[in-house]
Design an enzyme around this catalytic site. Structure first.
Site, PDB file in Angstrom:
ATOM      1  N   LYS A   1      90.187  77.140  61.665  1.00 41.16           N
ATOM      2  CA  LYS A   1      89.750  77.988  60.542  1.00 41.16           C
ATOM      3  C   LYS A   1      90.650  79.217  60.409  1.00 41.16           C
ATOM      4  CE  LYS A   1      84.928  76.454  60.525  1.00 41.16           C
ATOM      5  NZ  LYS A   1      84.771  75.782  61.829  1.00 41.16           N
TER       6      LYS A   1
HETATM    7  O1  S5P Z   1      80.586  74.812  57.558  1.00 43.25           O
HETATM    8  C1  S5P Z   1      80.907  74.337  58.658  1.00 43.25           C
HETATM    9  C2  S5P Z   1      82.249  74.041  58.961  1.00 43.25           C
HETATM   10  C3  S5P Z   1      82.535  73.454  60.190  1.00 43.25           C
HETATM   11  S1  S5P Z   1      84.153  72.918  60.433  1.00 43.25           S
HETATM   12  N1  S5P Z   1      79.962  74.065  59.581  1.00 43.25           N
HETATM   13  C4  S5P Z   1      80.265  73.489  60.798  1.00 43.25           C
HETATM   14  O2  S5P Z   1      79.327  73.257  61.561  1.00 43.25           O
HETATM   15  N2  S5P Z   1      81.570  73.228  61.134  1.00 43.25           N
HETATM   16  C5  S5P Z   1      81.930  72.639  62.460  1.00 43.25           C
HETATM   17  O3  S5P Z   1      81.310  71.353  62.611  1.00 43.25           O
HETATM   18  C6  S5P Z   1      81.442  73.473  63.644  1.00 43.25           C
HETATM   19  O4  S5P Z   1      82.444  74.419  64.025  1.00 43.25           O
HETATM   20  C7  S5P Z   1      81.216  72.411  64.717  1.00 43.25           C
HETATM   21  O5  S5P Z   1      82.428  72.132  65.391  1.00 43.25           O
HETATM   22  C8  S5P Z   1      80.829  71.162  63.943  1.00 43.25           C
HETATM   23  C9  S5P Z   1      79.330  70.884  63.899  1.00 43.25           C
HETATM   24  O6  S5P Z   1      78.811  70.629  65.173  1.00 43.25           O
HETATM   25  P1  S5P Z   1      77.267  70.194  65.428  1.00 43.25           P
HETATM   26  O7  S5P Z   1      77.114  70.190  66.922  1.00 43.25           O
HETATM   27  O8  S5P Z   1      76.392  71.232  64.788  1.00 43.25           O
HETATM   28  O9  S5P Z   1      77.114  68.812  64.845  1.00 43.25           O
END
Ligand code: S5P
Length: 489
Positions: A317
């Site tokens: 990011k």
């Molecule tokens: O808006 C966003 C953008 C990203 S890239 N929301 C997110 O959650 N992410 C990423 O997606 C976040 O940094 C993490 O690596 C992943 C979601 O992980 P989870 O464990 O919640 O499924």
């Protein structure tokens, strides 16, 4: 054997496609209908070879049709450089039509020296209804000039020839849209489906010279809308080489699953990469949370990405000025540009962030970015205007060949089928965590929210049986994608 002239047409058609002067997808038109084709000839000024070919083809038309004229006038603004070159080629004088009359002094609208009764040739870049040519013609005629011929680079065949004729104008195109489509199909740049969708559009969206639709009751549904198209068809329209590569992996592996390996030990990440590798198209990392990051780790990760055919996305990011992101991307402990196929980038700093990332890249075509247009966290500060500007950066800037996709949460965030929507916040049950993350089911993100790729982190790496969880998410996300495109056929 093709004649030299036909060769020029073919070469120019392919070049226009490659430089993004003609795009296929889903574009809002002035008349309020979504068009499957978009012509943006503004870009040709950056390509002297294209300008030269265009001017030569216009000159051929002038000779072939024996067009007599004293002056050349381009329709403002985008036809002005071409009109200038045409006039200079034949050493003939130009006239310039102002868009608005001068508010002081002479209040002139036509600049240049002329006498009433002299003939003027009009040049335009693109016509749909032909109304812009007619506006310029009206002003030239009001000054006593004789105007009966116009040459246009691309005629969209939506009424301009007829409307011109009604106004005493003979409009001659270098390309009609049908001719362009034929040449692009022959060159295997577009397929039958695209050609057919554009033809349907031309048939149902004819426009009067006042800009209104000839038959507003005809309901046109654009078949090239992003969420209804297959990854195969969309891959052909992608501008970024990396988007094409990713589409290809998704198709071959029948997977639109990205695993977020948000773990702090290198071994754990490698373990996840090896278990999930066969079922994913992307493995996403946050390298700054890894405690024992090393060159060995990167080498092993790259071996696994080759073995299982997935891309590595570093979710960095980036958000700083061009020079700083260039350093953050290429230097320091992580040297991200050496190993990450894709990085995520905030659009906040504007186009300079893309230029910074591209600086001194060895093989820029092997790297790409996903721009963040929306976030999944509750209360995030992104608004509509910011979102729109982000999409413009991805589709309209000089660096659009570097943007493979968009990280976002909703299907109406962007419409260009050549870009890939990556949506994080996926879990089998719609829920949330304690820090603002909001989850949606695989079916909801793909079918309702328009995701092409779903990102699953904790849903997989915290599961008791990682491979089973991975297969479950892969199957559900892929089935949702298949349903989405089938339900629209
Ligand atoms: O808006 C966003 C953008 C990203 S890239 N929301 C997110 O959650 N992410 C990423 O997606 C976040 O940094 C993490 O690596 C992943 C979601 O992980 P989870 O464990 O919640 O499924």
């Amino acid at each position: 054997m093709l004649s030299e002239r036909e060769d020029n047409f073919r070469g120019l058609a392919v070049k226009l496609f490659e430089i993004g002067a003609i795009k296929f997808g889903d574009f809002k038109m002035k008349v309020g209908v979504n068009s499957p084709v978009y012509l943006d000839l503004r870009v040709i000024v950056s390509f002297p070879d294209v300008m030269t070919t265009v001017v030569n083809l216009i000159d051929d038309i002038i000779k072939e049709h024996n067009i007599q004229y004293k002056h050349v006038c381009g329709v403002p603004y985008m036809a002005l450089p071409v009109a200038t070159l045409v006039a200079m080629k034949n050493k003939q004088p130009m006239l310039v039509r102002r868009k608005e009359p001068k508010s002081y002094g002479t209040k002139k609208i036509i600049e240049g020296k002329f006498n009433a009764g002299e003939k003027c040739l009009v040049i335009e870049d693109v016509t749909s209804s032909g109304s812009s040519i007619l506006e310029t013609t009206r002003d030239l005629r009001a000054e006593g000039l004789v105007v009966s011929d116009a040459i246009v680079m691309v005629e969209r065949e939506q009424g301009a020839i007829l409307n011109s004729k009604k106004n005493g104008m003979n409009l001659i195109p270098i390309f009609t849209l049908s001719h362009l489509l034929k040449l692009l199909q022959e060159a295997e740049k577009i397929d039958e489906k695209i050609v057919e969708s554009v033809k349907k559009f031309i048939n149902s969206c004819q426009i009067h010279d006042d800009g209104t639709l000839v038959d507003p009751s005809r309901n046109f549904v654009n078949e090239l809308s992003r969420t209804t198209m297959s990854f195969e068809a969309r891959s052909e329209l992608a501008q970024a080489p990396l988007a094409k590569k990713l589409f290809n992996i998704m198709i071959i592996k029948q997977s639109n699953l990205c695993v977020a390996a948000d773990l702090s030990k290198a071994d754990h990440i490698l373990n996840i990469a090896d278990i999930c590798g066969p079922y994913i198209c992307i493995l996403k990392t946050h390298c700054d949370i890894i405690e024992d990051f090393s060159e060995n780790f990167i080498q092993s990760l790259q071996m696994l990405s080759k073995k299982h055919n997935f891309l590595i996305m570093e979710d960095r990011k980036f958000a700083d000025i061009g020079n700083t992101v260039y350093l953050q991307y290429t230097q320091g402990l992580y040297k991200i540009s050496k190993w990450a196929d894709i990085v995520t980038v905030h659009a906040l700093p504007g186009q300079s962030i893309l230029q910074g990332l591209k600086t001194n890249l060895d093989q820029p075509e092997k790297r790409g970015v996903f721009l963040l247009a929306e976030m999944s966290s509750q209360g995030n500060l992104i608004n509509e205007k910011y979102k729109e500007a982000t999409i413009k950066l991805a589709t309209d800037s000089n660096d659009s060949d570097f943007v493979a996709g968009i990280v976002c949460q909703t299907s109406d965030c962007f419409s260009f089928p050549g870009l890939i929507q990556l949506t994080p916040g996926v879990r089998i049950e719609n829920s949330h965590d304690d820090l603002g993350q909001q989850y949606q089911s695989p079916e909801d993100v793909v079918k309702i929210k328009g995701a092409d790729i779903g990102v699953v982190g904790r849903g997989i790496y915290e599961a008791k049986c990682i491979d089973k969880a991975c297969i479950l998410y892969r199957d559900r996300l892929w089935a949702a994608y298949c349903d989405r495109i089938e339900s629209n056929h």
